[in-house]
Design a protein around this motif. Structure first.
Motif, PDB file in Angstrom:
ATOM      1  N   PRO A  54      17.354 -41.936 -24.561  1.00 59.00           N
ATOM      2  CA  PRO A  54      17.442 -40.602 -24.078  1.00 59.00           C
ATOM      3  C   PRO A  54      15.932 -40.008 -24.081  1.00 59.00           C
ATOM      4  N   GLU A  55      15.214 -40.534 -24.836  1.00 56.09           N
ATOM      5  CA  GLU A  55      13.743 -40.091 -24.640  1.00 56.09           C
ATOM      6  C   GLU A  55      13.192 -40.811 -23.034  1.00 56.09           C
ATOM      7  N   ALA A  56      13.357 -42.023 -23.028  1.00 57.31           N
ATOM      8  CA  ALA A  56      13.063 -42.600 -21.605  1.00 57.31           C
ATOM      9  C   ALA A  56      13.693 -42.196 -20.593  1.00 57.31           C
ATOM     10  N   LEU A  57      15.076 -41.641 -20.748  1.00 55.48           N
ATOM     11  CA  LEU A  57      15.450 -40.980 -19.808  1.00 55.48           C
ATOM     12  C   LEU A  57      15.167 -39.684 -19.278  1.00 55.48           C
ATOM     13  N   ARG A  58      14.885 -38.988 -20.578  1.00 52.94           N
ATOM     14  CA  ARG A  58      14.174 -37.571 -20.290  1.00 52.94           C
ATOM     15  C   ARG A  58      12.678 -37.640 -19.644  1.00 52.94           C
ATOM     16  N   LEU A  59      11.787 -38.614 -19.911  1.00 50.01           N
ATOM     17  CA  LEU A  59      10.533 -38.770 -19.123  1.00 50.01           C
ATOM     18  C   LEU A  59      10.770 -39.280 -17.820  1.00 50.01           C
ATOM     19  N   ASN A  60      11.404 -40.229 -17.721  1.00 51.26           N
ATOM     20  CA  ASN A  60      11.715 -40.893 -16.375  1.00 51.26           C
ATOM     21  C   ASN A  60      13.030 -41.069 -15.791  1.00 51.26           C
ATOM     22  N   PRO A  61      13.837 -39.741 -15.686  1.00 49.88           N
ATOM     23  CA  PRO A  61      15.314 -39.921 -15.134  1.00 49.88           C
ATOM     24  C   PRO A  61      15.409 -40.715 -13.922  1.00 49.88           C
ATOM     25  N   HIS A 106      12.716 -29.173 -25.571  1.00 45.15           N
ATOM     26  CA  HIS A 106      12.005 -30.264 -25.842  1.00 45.15           C
ATOM     27  C   HIS A 106      10.546 -29.800 -26.001  1.00 45.15           C
ATOM     28  N   PRO A 107      10.105 -29.751 -27.369  1.00 39.89           N
ATOM     29  CA  PRO A 107       8.910 -29.492 -27.639  1.00 39.89           C
ATOM     30  C   PRO A 107       7.878 -30.788 -27.366  1.00 39.89           C
ATOM     31  N   ASP A 108       6.736 -30.435 -26.927  1.00 41.31           N
ATOM     32  CA  ASP A 108       5.913 -31.224 -26.402  1.00 41.31           C
ATOM     33  C   ASP A 108       6.530 -32.167 -25.401  1.00 41.31           C
ATOM     34  N   PRO A 109       6.952 -31.736 -24.366  1.00 42.12           N
ATOM     35  CA  PRO A 109       7.867 -32.794 -23.720  1.00 42.12           C
ATOM     36  C   PRO A 109       7.308 -33.637 -22.725  1.00 42.12           C
ATOM     37  N   TYR A 110       5.946 -33.831 -22.852  1.00 43.40           N
ATOM     38  CA  TYR A 110       5.350 -34.958 -22.145  1.00 43.40           C
ATOM     39  C   TYR A 110       5.022 -36.131 -23.184  1.00 43.40           C
ATOM     40  N   LEU A 111       5.459 -35.863 -24.397  1.00 45.85           N
ATOM     41  CA  LEU A 111       5.076 -36.805 -25.374  1.00 45.85           C
ATOM     42  C   LEU A 111       6.252 -37.835 -25.526  1.00 45.85           C
ATOM     43  N   PHE A 112       6.120 -39.193 -25.600  1.00 43.82           N
ATOM     44  CA  PHE A 112       7.167 -40.009 -25.845  1.00 43.82           C
ATOM     45  C   PHE A 112       7.363 -40.103 -27.292  1.00 43.82           C
ATOM     46  N   SER A 113       8.521 -39.391 -27.731  1.00 45.86           N
ATOM     47  CA  SER A 113       8.891 -39.201 -29.056  1.00 45.86           C
ATOM     48  C   SER A 113      10.116 -39.509 -29.254  1.00 45.86           C
ATOM     49  N   PRO A 114      10.807 -40.876 -29.403  1.00 44.65           N
ATOM     50  CA  PRO A 114      12.067 -41.108 -29.474  1.00 44.65           C
ATOM     51  C   PRO A 114      13.088 -40.548 -30.583  1.00 44.65           C
ATOM     52  N   PHE A 115      12.374 -40.419 -31.858  1.00 40.35           N
ATOM     53  CA  PHE A 115      13.013 -39.950 -32.720  1.00 40.35           C
ATOM     54  C   PHE A 115      13.270 -38.429 -33.230  1.00 40.35           C
ATOM     55  N   ARG A 116      12.983 -37.758 -31.797  1.00 41.95           N
ATOM     56  CA  ARG A 116      13.336 -36.233 -32.058  1.00 41.95           C
ATOM     57  C   ARG A 116      14.858 -35.997 -32.517  1.00 41.95           C
ATOM     58  N   CYS A 132       7.625 -49.961 -20.653  1.00 40.71           N
ATOM     59  CA  CYS A 132       6.129 -49.236 -20.612  1.00 40.71           C
ATOM     60  C   CYS A 132       5.884 -48.316 -21.623  1.00 40.71           C
ATOM     61  N   PHE A 133       6.919 -47.302 -21.980  1.00 37.57           N
ATOM     62  CA  PHE A 133       6.554 -46.451 -23.108  1.00 37.57           C
ATOM     63  C   PHE A 133       6.388 -46.914 -24.396  1.00 37.57           C
ATOM     64  N   LEU A 134       7.240 -48.028 -24.675  1.00 40.26           N
ATOM     65  CA  LEU A 134       6.872 -48.666 -25.764  1.00 40.26           C
ATOM     66  C   LEU A 134       5.383 -49.598 -25.929  1.00 40.26           C
ATOM     67  N   ALA A 135       5.419 -50.086 -24.633  1.00 38.51           N
ATOM     68  CA  ALA A 135       3.929 -51.002 -24.770  1.00 38.51           C
ATOM     69  C   ALA A 135       2.671 -49.826 -24.793  1.00 38.51           C
ATOM     70  N   GLU A 136       2.929 -48.594 -24.515  1.00 35.79           N
ATOM     71  CA  GLU A 136       1.922 -47.551 -24.753  1.00 35.79           C
ATOM     72  C   GLU A 136       2.148 -47.097 -25.974  1.00 35.79           C
ATOM     73  N   ASN A 137       3.154 -47.312 -26.842  1.00 37.34           N
ATOM     74  CA  ASN A 137       3.346 -46.833 -28.360  1.00 37.34           C
ATOM     75  C   ASN A 137       4.043 -47.724 -29.252  1.00 37.34           C
ATOM     76  N   PRO A 138       2.993 -48.648 -29.316  1.00 36.71           N
ATOM     77  CA  PRO A 138       3.469 -50.071 -30.175  1.00 36.71           C
ATOM     78  C   PRO A 138       4.201 -49.855 -31.555  1.00 36.71           C
ATOM     79  N   GLN A 139       3.717 -48.558 -32.050  1.00 35.46           N
ATOM     80  CA  GLN A 139       4.038 -48.366 -33.475  1.00 35.46           C
ATOM     81  C   GLN A 139       5.796 -48.244 -33.567  1.00 35.46           C
ATOM     82  N   TYR A 140       6.457 -48.060 -32.287  1.00 41.59           N
ATOM     83  CA  TYR A 140       7.808 -48.019 -32.191  1.00 41.59           C
ATOM     84  C   TYR A 140       8.270 -49.243 -32.079  1.00 41.59           C
TER      85      TYR A 140
END
Length: 219
Positions: free
Chosen positions: A78-85, A118-128, A39-47
């Motif tokens: 870990p980004e997916a787990l962080r936003l949706n543990p 985690h700066p800007d914690p509600y943002l899906f940013s996998p390459f933190r 779901c996160f990737l579908a919303e952020n297709p650049q990844y």
């Protein structure tokens, strides 16, 4: 299970119940990472473009993907787990002594969404930086999806490999988009200490016209 069961655990009902609990631990947790990740990737297709490139660089066959080379995919977990543990609280063992019989858990969700960590914690940013610097199976006090200390999940290495391979295969074989209706939907529900992806969210999936790793004899 039958050989190690105590007398009160030897009934058919007890054995079946125990097997179902084991199945939940093995299947539910993995699916509860893969589903939000897609779901996160579908919303952020650049990844998705970057992840597909990584897969093509490490293999020439989707049935022979080396998960140890999927570094960017590993950073997404870990980004997916962080936003949706899968769980909103986790077991923690760090030497603190508590009274006998006390129920203790650590606030996994609060740590995951702390902007000081985690700066800007509600943002899906996998390459933190911390995601890219260490694999998802590395345990830290700020990432408790797999637990901590002696209470940490012993099968996290297998689970991470399984999740990466499944996600990679789906991304290579299908184009995915999130249903427009899902944009306004609640993302998850908390059931006791379990966080469950909203079952009403739908992904639109279509087999890709061209897959660079698709063998001609499989087309």
């Amino acid at each position: 299970m039958m050989e190690n069961a105590q007398p009160h655990q030897q009934s058919l009902h007890s054995l079946v119940r125990t097997q179902l609990v084991v199945t939940i631990a093995a299947v539910y947790t993995s699916s509860q990472v893969i589903s939000p990740l897609l779901c996160f990737l579908a919303e952020n297709p650049q990844y998705i473009t970057e992840l597909r490139k990584e897969v093509t660089e490490c293999t020439n066959d989707t049935e022979d993907i080396d998960s140890s080379k999927l570094y960017k995919m590993d950073a997404c977990l870990p980004e997916a787990l962080r936003l949706n543990p899968p769980q909103t609280s986790e077991l923690l063992k760090d030497g603190v002594v508590v009274p006998k019989g006390a129920l203790v858990a650590s606030p996994a969700t609060a740590l995951c969404m702390d902007p000081a960590i985690h700066p800007d914690p509600y943002l899906f940013s996998p390459f933190r930086e911390d995601n890219a610097r260490m694999p998802v199976t590395t345990l830290t006090r700020n990432k408790l999806a797999f637990g901590w200390g002696t209470q940490a999940c012993p099968e996290r290495f297998f689970a991470a490999k399984e999740i990466k391979l499944i996600a990679a295969r789906i991304l290579m074989d299908y184009d995915i988009e999130i249903n427009p209706e899902a944009q306004s939907m609640r993302r998850y529900y908390d059931v006791e200490d379990l966080r469950v992806l909203n079952p009403g969210i739908r992904l639109q999936m279509r087999r890709r016209a061209q897959n660079p790793l698709q063998r001609e004899d499989k087309a």
